[in-house]
Design a protein around this motif. Structure first.
Motif, short mmCIF file in Angstrom:
data_model
loop_
_atom_site.label_atom_id
_atom_site.label_comp_id
_atom_site.label_asym_id
_atom_site.label_seq_id
_atom_site.Cartn_x
_atom_site.Cartn_y
_atom_site.Cartn_z
N ARG A 184 0.83 -1.21 0.00
CA ARG A 184 0.00 0.00 0.00
C ARG A 184 0.86 1.25 0.00
O ARG A 184 0.53 2.25 -0.65
CB ARG A 184 -0.92 0.00 1.22
CG ARG A 184 -1.84 1.22 1.33
CD ARG A 184 -2.77 1.35 0.14
NE ARG A 184 -3.65 2.51 0.26
CZ ARG A 184 -4.43 2.97 -0.72
NH1 ARG A 184 -4.45 2.35 -1.89
NH2 ARG A 184 -5.19 4.02 -0.54
N LEU A 185 1.99 1.23 0.71
CA LEU A 185 2.89 2.38 0.71
C LEU A 185 3.37 2.68 -0.71
O LEU A 185 3.42 3.85 -1.12
CB LEU A 185 4.09 2.12 1.62
CG LEU A 185 5.03 3.31 1.80
CD1 LEU A 185 4.39 4.38 2.68
CD2 LEU A 185 6.36 2.88 2.40
N ALA A 190 4.34 9.02 -4.70
CA ALA A 190 4.17 9.95 -5.82
C ALA A 190 4.45 9.29 -7.16
O ALA A 190 3.86 9.64 -8.18
CB ALA A 190 5.07 11.17 -5.63
N LYS A 191 5.33 8.29 -7.18
CA LYS A 191 5.70 7.65 -8.44
C LYS A 191 4.59 6.77 -8.99
O LYS A 191 4.62 6.36 -10.14
CB LYS A 191 6.99 6.85 -8.28
CG LYS A 191 6.87 5.64 -7.37
CD LYS A 191 8.22 4.96 -7.19
CE LYS A 191 8.13 3.76 -6.26
NZ LYS A 191 9.45 3.18 -5.97
N GLU A 197 2.80 13.74 0.59
CA GLU A 197 1.97 14.00 1.77
C GLU A 197 1.13 12.77 2.13
O GLU A 197 1.04 12.37 3.30
CB GLU A 197 1.07 15.20 1.52
CG GLU A 197 1.80 16.53 1.39
CD GLU A 197 2.50 16.70 0.03
OE1 GLU A 197 3.37 17.58 -0.07
OE2 GLU A 197 2.17 15.94 -0.92
N GLU A 198 0.51 12.17 1.13
CA GLU A 198 -0.33 11.00 1.38
C GLU A 198 0.53 9.83 1.87
O GLU A 198 0.13 9.10 2.79
CB GLU A 198 -1.07 10.60 0.11
CG GLU A 198 -2.01 9.43 0.30
CD GLU A 198 -2.77 9.05 -0.96
OE1 GLU A 198 -3.68 8.20 -0.86
OE2 GLU A 198 -2.44 9.60 -2.05
N MET A 199 1.70 9.66 1.28
CA MET A 199 2.60 8.58 1.67
C MET A 199 3.03 8.71 3.13
O MET A 199 2.96 7.74 3.90
CB MET A 199 3.83 8.59 0.75
CG MET A 199 4.92 7.63 1.14
SD MET A 199 6.35 7.76 0.03
CE MET A 199 6.91 9.45 0.40
N HIS A 200 3.48 9.89 3.53
CA HIS A 200 3.93 10.07 4.91
C HIS A 200 2.77 9.92 5.89
O HIS A 200 2.93 9.33 6.97
CB HIS A 200 4.57 11.45 5.08
CG HIS A 200 5.91 11.57 4.42
ND1 HIS A 200 6.99 10.79 4.78
CD2 HIS A 200 6.34 12.39 3.41
CE1 HIS A 200 8.04 11.12 4.03
NE2 HIS A 200 7.67 12.08 3.19
N ARG A 222 10.87 3.96 5.26
CA ARG A 222 10.70 3.73 3.82
C ARG A 222 10.11 4.95 3.13
O ARG A 222 10.50 5.29 2.00
CB ARG A 222 9.79 2.53 3.57
CG ARG A 222 10.47 1.20 3.76
CD ARG A 222 9.55 0.07 3.31
NE ARG A 222 10.25 -1.20 3.46
CZ ARG A 222 10.24 -2.16 2.56
NH1 ARG A 222 9.59 -1.98 1.42
NH2 ARG A 222 10.87 -3.29 2.77
N ALA A 223 9.16 5.59 3.78
CA ALA A 223 8.54 6.77 3.18
C ALA A 223 9.57 7.87 2.97
O ALA A 223 9.58 8.53 1.91
CB ALA A 223 7.39 7.25 4.06
#
Length: 324
Positions: A184-185, A190-191, A197-200, A222-223
Motif C-alpha cells: 500500500r505504501l 508519488a511515483k 503527503e499522502e505517503m507520509h 521507507r517513506a
C-alpha cells in the motif's frame, strides 16, 4: 525496482568480524526448503510447507519464494488441472504470474519499456488476478491473496478507489500485516498514484495505529527513503537532514525496534536495515550505528537495492560512513 522481492540474510565471519552478505530469504529454513521443492516441481513438498504455515503466521514469504521460481508457471498449470477446487494452487499460480509479469516488464522506467513488453506484463497480471480472486473466494479469511491483488492492481492501474478497497479487504483480515502495508505504501507514493503527503500520512497512521514494538515502524523510514529518491541529490539531502525528518525517524524507532515489545522474528532484519539506511541518509550516525550493529552484517536485499545494484556494497558504504 524489481517487484515482490524476497528479503534475505546470511552471516559470514572473517578474522572474527561479521562479513556482510545477502541471501534471498529471511533465515527461515522453510523458505529454502520450499524454494528447492519449487525448482524441482515437487508440488507435494510445496503444499506440505504451505499448509504447515497458517495464514495467521504470515506465509506470504513462502508463497513469494515459489512465485519467484523460474519455470513454476509450467508445473503449477498441471496442479491446477489436477486440483480444480483447491485454493493453494491458485494462490501459487497468482504469485508466479505476478513475478513472471514483472520479469517481462523489467525494472526499467516506463518510458524505456516497449509496447510488446507492456502487453505481456498486463496479460500475466490479468491471469494472476483471476487465480488470486479464486483463491480469495475459496478461503475468505486468507490475507495473502490480497497482498497479491494489491500488487496486480498497481501494475494494472485499477484506480485509486479500487486500490483502496483491496487494501481495506486485506487489513480486515489482518490489521497489521507487514507485506500488505508495504504494498500500500508503494501505491500511495508519488511515483504511482499518490503524493509525498499522502505517503507520509499513511506511514505514520499505520505505525502509530499499531501496538508498540511493531515491525511496521519501517514504513516511516521507507517513506522518507522514497521521498529522497524522488528528489534530485541536493533537495534529497535537504529533506533527509531536516530536523523534522530526523525527529520522525527517531519517533518511529521508539515505537518499533526500540520498544520493549519488539520481537526479533519474521522480518525483523528488514526493520533494522531500513532504519540503518534512513538514519545514514539523515546524518544521524549514532542511530545508524545502532541499527547496523543489530544486523551483525546480515543484509536484506531491500532497502539497499534502492541505492545501488549491489545491496552488500551499498550496505558497506553506508556502514562505513556511519563510523566516521
Amino acid at each position: 525496482m524489481a517487484m515482490l522481492r524476497d528479503w534475505g540474510l546470511a552471516l559470514g565471519r572473517r578474522a572474527g568480524r561479521p562479513v556482510a552478505r545477502v541471501q534471498k530469504d529471511s533465515g527461515d529454513p522453510e523458505v529454502e526448503r520450499i524454494r528447492v521443492a519449487a525448482a524441482a516441481a515437487d508440488w507435494s513438498t510445496v503444499r506440505d510447507v504451505l499448509e504447515g504455515r497458517p495464514e495467521s503466521e504470515d506465509r506470504t514469504e513462502l508463497v513469494r519464494a515459489v512465485g519467484a521460481t523460474a519455470g513454476a508457471e509450467r508445473w503449477i498449470a498441471e496442479v491446477l488441472a489436477a486440483e480444480p477446487d483447491a485454493p493453494l494452487p491458485r494462490l501459487v499460480a497468482g504469485f508466479r504470474h505476478i513475478t513472471w509479469a514483472w520479469e517481462a516488464r523489467t525494472a526499467a522506467r516506463a518510458t524505456q519499456v516497449s509496447r510488446a513488453q507492456f502487453e505481456v506484463f498486463h496479460a500475466r497480471l490479468r491471469t494472476a488476478e483471476e487465480w488470486l480472486y479464486e483463491a480469495a473466494e475459496r478461503e475468505p479469511g486468507w490475507t495473502t491473496p490480497w497482498v497479491g491483488l494489491i500488487t496486480t492492481g498497481r501494475g494494472l492501474q485499477v484506480g485509486r478507489e479500487a486500490a483502496r478497497r483491496r487494501f481495506e479487504a486485506a487489513v480486515r483480515r489482518d490489521p497489521h500485516h507487514v507485506p500488505v502495508h508495504q504494498q500500500r505504501l508503494q501505491q500511495v507514493c508519488a511515483k504511482w498514484s499518490g503524493s509525498h503527503e499522502e505517503m507520509h500520512a499513511f506511514a505514520r497512521a499505520s505505525v502509530f495505529g499499531a501496538p508498540g514494538g511493531t515491525p511496521l515502524g519501517q514504513l516511516v523510514a521507507r517513506a522518507h527513503i522514497e521521498h529522497w529518491l524522488h528528489l534530485d541529490s541536493r533537495a534529497g539531502e535537504a529533506h533527509m537532514t531536516r530536523p523534522e525528518t530526523v525527529a520522525s525517524l527517531r519517533e518511529a524507532a521508539e515505537h518499533s525496534y526500540r520498544h520493549p515489545d519488539f520481537v526479533r522474528s519474521g522480518g525483523w532484519l528488514e526493520v533494522y536495515n531500513t532504519f540503518a539506511l534512513a538514519f545514514s541518509l539523515a546524518g544521524d550516525h549514532a542511530s545508524a550505528r545502532e541499527c547496523f550493529a543489530a544486523t551483525e552484517g546480515r543484509v536484506t536485499e531491500a532497502p539497499w537495492d534502492y541505492v545501488g545494484a549491489d545491496p552488500v556494497a551499498a550496505y558497506k558504504k553506508h556502514h562505513a560512513a556511519s563510523r566516521r
